[in-house]
Design an enzyme around this catalytic site. Structure first.
Site, PDB file in Angstrom:
ATOM      1  N   LYS A  22      38.346  30.393  48.101  1.00  0.00           N
ATOM      2  CA  LYS A  22      37.790  31.595  48.749  1.00  0.00           C
ATOM      3  C   LYS A  22      37.072  32.462  47.709  1.00  0.00           C
ATOM      4  O   LYS A  22      35.953  32.926  47.951  1.00  0.00           O
ATOM      5  CB  LYS A  22      38.923  32.394  49.368  1.00  0.00           C
ATOM      6  CG  LYS A  22      38.587  33.828  49.730  1.00  0.00           C
ATOM      7  CD  LYS A  22      39.736  34.562  50.383  1.00  0.00           C
ATOM      8  CE  LYS A  22      40.719  35.147  49.433  1.00  0.00           C
ATOM      9  NZ  LYS A  22      40.342  36.440  48.833  1.00  0.00           N
ATOM     10  N   ASN A  23      37.720  32.653  46.547  1.00  0.00           N
ATOM     11  CA  ASN A  23      37.188  33.620  45.584  1.00  0.00           C
ATOM     12  C   ASN A  23      36.026  33.084  44.755  1.00  0.00           C
ATOM     13  O   ASN A  23      35.437  33.819  43.970  1.00  0.00           O
ATOM     14  CB  ASN A  23      38.314  34.131  44.686  1.00  0.00           C
ATOM     15  CG  ASN A  23      39.275  34.999  45.472  1.00  0.00           C
ATOM     16  OD1 ASN A  23      38.996  35.383  46.607  1.00  0.00           O
ATOM     17  ND2 ASN A  23      40.433  35.275  44.889  1.00  0.00           N
ATOM     18  N   CYS A 117      43.553  49.623  49.289  1.00  0.00           N
ATOM     19  CA  CYS A 117      44.052  48.252  49.294  1.00  0.00           C
ATOM     20  C   CYS A 117      45.561  48.294  49.047  1.00  0.00           C
ATOM     21  O   CYS A 117      46.074  49.126  48.314  1.00  0.00           O
ATOM     22  CB  CYS A 117      43.347  47.501  48.171  1.00  0.00           C
ATOM     23  SG  CYS A 117      43.838  45.799  48.111  1.00  0.00           S
ATOM     24  N   ARG A 122      41.740  50.104  43.314  1.00  0.00           N
ATOM     25  CA  ARG A 122      40.719  49.077  43.049  1.00  0.00           C
ATOM     26  C   ARG A 122      39.326  49.702  42.974  1.00  0.00           C
ATOM     27  O   ARG A 122      38.512  49.563  43.874  1.00  0.00           O
ATOM     28  CB  ARG A 122      40.775  47.990  44.112  1.00  0.00           C
ATOM     29  CG  ARG A 122      42.126  47.306  44.137  1.00  0.00           C
ATOM     30  CD  ARG A 122      42.187  46.162  45.093  1.00  0.00           C
ATOM     31  NE  ARG A 122      41.483  44.990  44.568  1.00  0.00           N
ATOM     32  CZ  ARG A 122      41.372  43.869  45.273  1.00  0.00           C
ATOM     33  NH1 ARG A 122      41.852  43.814  46.479  1.00  0.00           N
ATOM     34  NH2 ARG A 122      40.735  42.830  44.762  1.00  0.00           N
ATOM     35  N   PRO A 123      39.060  50.409  41.883  1.00  0.00           N
ATOM     36  CA  PRO A 123      37.747  51.056  41.738  1.00  0.00           C
ATOM     37  C   PRO A 123      36.645  50.028  41.498  1.00  0.00           C
ATOM     38  O   PRO A 123      36.925  48.846  41.272  1.00  0.00           O
ATOM     39  CB  PRO A 123      37.948  51.933  40.502  1.00  0.00           C
ATOM     40  CG  PRO A 123      38.996  51.237  39.715  1.00  0.00           C
ATOM     41  CD  PRO A 123      39.912  50.580  40.709  1.00  0.00           C
ATOM     42  N   ILE A 124      35.398  50.487  41.538  1.00  0.00           N
ATOM     43  CA  ILE A 124      34.289  49.590  41.177  1.00  0.00           C
ATOM     44  C   ILE A 124      33.430  50.242  40.095  1.00  0.00           C
ATOM     45  O   ILE A 124      32.241  49.948  39.954  1.00  0.00           O
ATOM     46  CB  ILE A 124      33.415  49.212  42.398  1.00  0.00           C
ATOM     47  CG1 ILE A 124      32.797  50.442  43.061  1.00  0.00           C
ATOM     48  CG2 ILE A 124      34.193  48.387  43.416  1.00  0.00           C
ATOM     49  CD1 ILE A 124      31.665  50.076  44.037  1.00  0.00           C
ATOM     50  N   ASP A 308      47.422  36.580  41.460  1.00  0.00           N
ATOM     51  CA  ASP A 308      47.466  36.110  42.852  1.00  0.00           C
ATOM     52  C   ASP A 308      48.595  35.122  43.104  1.00  0.00           C
ATOM     53  O   ASP A 308      48.779  34.678  44.244  1.00  0.00           O
ATOM     54  CB  ASP A 308      46.125  35.458  43.247  1.00  0.00           C
ATOM     55  CG  ASP A 308      45.025  36.473  43.308  1.00  0.00           C
ATOM     56  OD1 ASP A 308      43.846  36.059  43.392  1.00  0.00           O
ATOM     57  OD2 ASP A 308      45.307  37.668  43.254  1.00  0.00           O
ATOM     58  N   ARG A 400      43.105  35.396  56.141  1.00  0.00           N
ATOM     59  CA  ARG A 400      42.022  35.744  55.216  1.00  0.00           C
ATOM     60  C   ARG A 400      41.885  34.692  54.125  1.00  0.00           C
ATOM     61  O   ARG A 400      40.789  34.479  53.593  1.00  0.00           O
ATOM     62  CB  ARG A 400      42.298  37.097  54.545  1.00  0.00           C
ATOM     63  CG  ARG A 400      42.368  38.253  55.494  1.00  0.00           C
ATOM     64  CD  ARG A 400      42.367  39.559  54.766  1.00  0.00           C
ATOM     65  NE  ARG A 400      41.278  39.626  53.788  1.00  0.00           N
ATOM     66  CZ  ARG A 400      41.049  40.682  53.013  1.00  0.00           C
ATOM     67  NH1 ARG A 400      41.839  41.726  53.089  1.00  0.00           N
ATOM     68  NH2 ARG A 400      40.045  40.699  52.166  1.00  0.00           N
TER      69      ARG A 400
HETATM   70  C1  EPZ Z   1      39.435  39.432  42.222  1.00  0.00           C
HETATM   71  O1  EPZ Z   1      39.489  40.772  42.667  1.00  0.00           O
HETATM   72  C2  EPZ Z   1      40.065  38.593  43.311  1.00  0.00           C
HETATM   73  N1  EPZ Z   1      39.304  38.749  44.555  1.00  0.00           N
HETATM   74  C3  EPZ Z   1      41.512  39.027  43.537  1.00  0.00           C
HETATM   75  O2  EPZ Z   1      42.078  38.142  44.496  1.00  0.00           O
HETATM   76  C4  EPZ Z   1      42.263  38.879  42.224  1.00  0.00           C
HETATM   77  O3  EPZ Z   1      43.586  39.359  42.406  1.00  0.00           O
HETATM   78  C5  EPZ Z   1      41.565  39.687  41.119  1.00  0.00           C
HETATM   79  O4  EPZ Z   1      40.185  39.282  41.016  1.00  0.00           O
HETATM   80  C6  EPZ Z   1      42.230  39.493  39.750  1.00  0.00           C
HETATM   81  O5  EPZ Z   1      42.200  38.143  39.413  1.00  0.00           O
HETATM   82  C7  EPZ Z   1      38.117  38.092  44.670  1.00  0.00           C
HETATM   83  O6  EPZ Z   1      37.684  37.399  43.772  1.00  0.00           O
HETATM   84  C8  EPZ Z   1      37.396  38.250  45.980  1.00  0.00           C
HETATM   85  P1  EPZ Z   1      39.226  42.744  39.253  1.00  0.00           P
HETATM   86  P2  EPZ Z   1      38.665  41.929  41.880  1.00  0.00           P
HETATM   87  O7  EPZ Z   1      37.961  43.501  39.376  1.00  0.00           O
HETATM   88  O8  EPZ Z   1      37.455  41.360  41.283  1.00  0.00           O
HETATM   89  C9  EPZ Z   1      40.454  46.989  37.597  1.00  0.00           C
HETATM   90  C10 EPZ Z   1      43.173  37.547  46.485  1.00  0.00           C
HETATM   91  O9  EPZ Z   1      44.359  37.671  46.823  1.00  0.00           O
HETATM   92  N2  EPZ Z   1      39.055  47.347  37.834  1.00  0.00           N
HETATM   93  O10 EPZ Z   1      39.264  41.551  38.366  1.00  0.00           O
HETATM   94  O11 EPZ Z   1      38.541  43.080  42.801  1.00  0.00           O
HETATM   95  C11 EPZ Z   1      41.202  46.708  38.885  1.00  0.00           C
HETATM   96  O12 EPZ Z   1      41.700  47.914  39.452  1.00  0.00           O
HETATM   97  C12 EPZ Z   1      42.468  38.684  45.774  1.00  0.00           C
HETATM   98  O13 EPZ Z   1      42.487  36.505  46.667  1.00  0.00           O
HETATM   99  C13 EPZ Z   1      38.582  48.578  37.390  1.00  0.00           C
HETATM  100  O14 EPZ Z   1      39.323  49.370  36.821  1.00  0.00           O
HETATM  101  O15 EPZ Z   1      39.678  42.291  40.711  1.00  0.00           O
HETATM  102  C14 EPZ Z   1      42.298  45.788  38.414  1.00  0.00           C
HETATM  103  O16 EPZ Z   1      43.364  46.541  37.893  1.00  0.00           O
HETATM  104  C15 EPZ Z   1      43.347  39.915  45.668  1.00  0.00           C
HETATM  105  N3  EPZ Z   1      37.272  48.890  37.615  1.00  0.00           N
HETATM  106  C16 EPZ Z   1      41.640  44.978  37.296  1.00  0.00           C
HETATM  107  O17 EPZ Z   1      40.504  45.770  36.882  1.00  0.00           O
HETATM  108  C17 EPZ Z   1      36.413  48.029  38.244  1.00  0.00           C
HETATM  109  O18 EPZ Z   1      35.218  48.366  38.400  1.00  0.00           O
HETATM  110  C18 EPZ Z   1      41.171  43.596  37.713  1.00  0.00           C
HETATM  111  O19 EPZ Z   1      40.390  43.770  38.881  1.00  0.00           O
HETATM  112  C19 EPZ Z   1      36.923  46.784  38.682  1.00  0.00           C
HETATM  113  C20 EPZ Z   1      38.228  46.456  38.452  1.00  0.00           C
END
Ligand code: EPZ
Length: 447
Positions: A22-23, A117, A122-124, A308, A400
């Site tokens: 999926k990811n 969430c 989960r900021p961007i 995950d 999902r």
């Molecule tokens: C991806 O989410 C996956 N989703 C998640 O899987 C997975 O848990 C995660 O990566 C970590 O491996 C998809 O790929 C669709 P991150 P993502 O940005 O990209 C912080 C599932 O169950 N962060 O790597 O959203 C964030 O808060 C899902 O399949 C910031 O601070 O995760 C977290 O603590 C759940 N600022 C850490 O970084 C940002 O701009 C890692 O988040 C982005 C992230």
């Protein structure tokens, strides 16, 4: 809404085919916004998130059609629509992956900020930092990110945050930088196999990318990309889930269509917990588990133990011989499922960004509630091992991320029924989740 009714205590036996990841599929499908012509993707899993992404891409002017099982044909036909609205984005955070491709190919994007969430904050901010570094003008208005860029320019970007690298952030920046003028260097890039798969896909479309799978990715922008045919990698998290289910039920299960090296840290940890897997080229067999040993687990960014799989490992450790500690360094709040496991007889307590698990001899079936995708998987695993009947509600979370979960578990000998909330008879001989019918009938989904 449906629920799962599981009679526990049966060892899983047989083999199971792992679906596409999926990811990996989600950012690759989003990247097709920037690719002219028809792109054919294979091994796309049949999931609620995929349906959400196809709905979003259609809203963004893409023609999206399904061919044989797992095959999708995508073509960007109308570049006038560049708004990803709240109603769709709130259902799936990965919608944010359209930002980079829209900016790179259309010079503008208006994407709703992803909602809250259940696994934590989960900021961007890192996504937006990276796009701004490439020259995009970005503002936040009424809960939307409004981004504009006549032409993105390559830059050196440090993409690490307080919690380390960002998976979808790296995907967004990579998908934008491949069409920027000049060279982009992403430092503290995510190394996850799903990010590598996106990079490999973009290379197949003519992008120039070096360093995939390392924390430093270098991209030389090209003028345009070309359509291609591409097969998505297998889902390592689904594989990890079934490995744990086989181990906790003392079964004998062979997983087909896996990439074992995507699970090295996970398999290494399992060995220390008394779960020895036989690893083939593209298969993994779990059998002969006698006793589950206690251990300490820390989930990290790749190549560490995946966050995950943290909930599923916690479910396994509920029946370990001794006391274990599970810590999540990626999503410190990702423990909402613990209280549901306690309802089944587990002995778990929260301590900051960890849980302390005191192993018990048995779990008992109960009524439990799913809270997010991987938490639901943990509840399924516990239910398979528990004595008696467990009912799991809000299983739309499972839809999902787990393709044909009921069918796969039933084929492995589990006693699992998908029934409507209001009745106990099986509502589907083959799981046709109601959300698929709702989407086809264009009625609003419950969320
Ligand atoms: C991806 O989410 C996956 N989703 C998640 O899987 C997975 O848990 C995660 O990566 C970590 O491996 C998809 O790929 C669709 P991150 P993502 O940005 O990209 C912080 C599932 O169950 N962060 O790597 O959203 C964030 O808060 C899902 O399949 C910031 O601070 O995760 C977290 O603590 C759940 N600022 C850490 O970084 C940002 O701009 C890692 O988040 C982005 C992230």
């Amino acid at each position: 809404m449906d629920k799962l009714v599981i009679q526990g205590g049966l060892p899983l036996q047989g083999s199971v085919q792992i679906s596409g990841a999926k990811n990996a599929a989600l950012p690759i499908m989003a990247a097709c916004l920037a690719i002219p012509g028809k792109t054919l993707l294979r091994s796309i899993p049949e999931l609620r998130d995929i349906t959400s992404m196809t709905g979003l891409l259609a809203q963004l002017g893409m023609s999206v059609s399904q061919g044989k099982a797992g095959e999708w044909l995508l073509e960007s036909t109308d570049s006038q629509h560049s708004v990803a609205d709240y109603e769709l984005v709130r259902k799936m955070r990965a919608s944010v992956c359209v930002l980079g491709p829209l900016l790179a190919s259309r010079g503008e994007a208006c994407v709703s900020l992803p909602g809250g969430c259940n696994i934590g904050h989960r900021p961007i901010d890192l996504h937006l930092k990276g796009l701004a570094a490439l020259g995009a003008e970005i503002e936040i208005q009424s809960g939307y990110v409004i981004a504009k860029a006549a032409k993105l320019k390559g830059a050196r970007i440090f993409l690490g945050g307080a919690m380390g690298s960002t998976v979808t952030g790296t995907c967004n920046i990579m998908s934008a930088a491949v069409l920027a003028s000049g060279t982009t260097v992403i430092e503290s890039a995510a190394c996850e196999p799903e990010v590598v798969d996106l990079g490999n896909f973009l290379q197949a479309c003519g992008a120039k990318i070096e360093g995939l799978g390392t924390p430093c990715i270098t991209i030389d922008g090209v003028d345009n990309l070309s359509p291609t045919e591409y097969e998505i990698i297998p889902d390592r998290i689904e594989a990890a889930t079934w490995i744990i289910a086989a181990a906790i039920t003392r079964g004998d299960v062979t997983l087909e269509n896996v990439v074992p090296e995507h699970l090295s840290a996970f398999l290494d940890k399992l060995t220390s917990l008394g779960v020895h897997c036989q690893v083939g080229t593209d298969s993994i067999r779990v059998s002969g588990v006698k006793k589950i040993l206690a251990g300490d687990i820390v989930s990290l960014a790749y190549p560490g133990i995946p966050t995950d799989t943290q909930a599923q490992l916690t479910a396994l450790l509920c029946l370990a011989d001794g006391t274990s500690i599970v810590t999540d360094r990626v999503f410190p709040e990702r423990f909402m499922y613990a209280s549901e496991l306690v309802r089944m007889g587990a002995k778990i307590r929260r301590e900051a960004n960890s849980v302390i698990i005191q192993g018990v001899n048995k779990l008992s079936g109960a009524n439990v509630m799913a809270s997010d995708l991987r938490a639901s998987a943990a509840l399924v695993i516990a239910a398979l091992a528990a004595e008696g009947e467990t009912t799991i509600r809000r299983i739309y979370h499972l839809d999902r991320g787990y393709e044909n979960l009921t069918g796969k578990l039933t084929a492995l000998g589990a006693n699992v029924q998908r029934v409507s909330e209001s009745s106990r008879k099986t509502t589907h001989s083959i799981p046709q989740p109601h959300w698929q019918q709702a989407l086809l009938a264009k009625t609003p989904l419950d969320n």
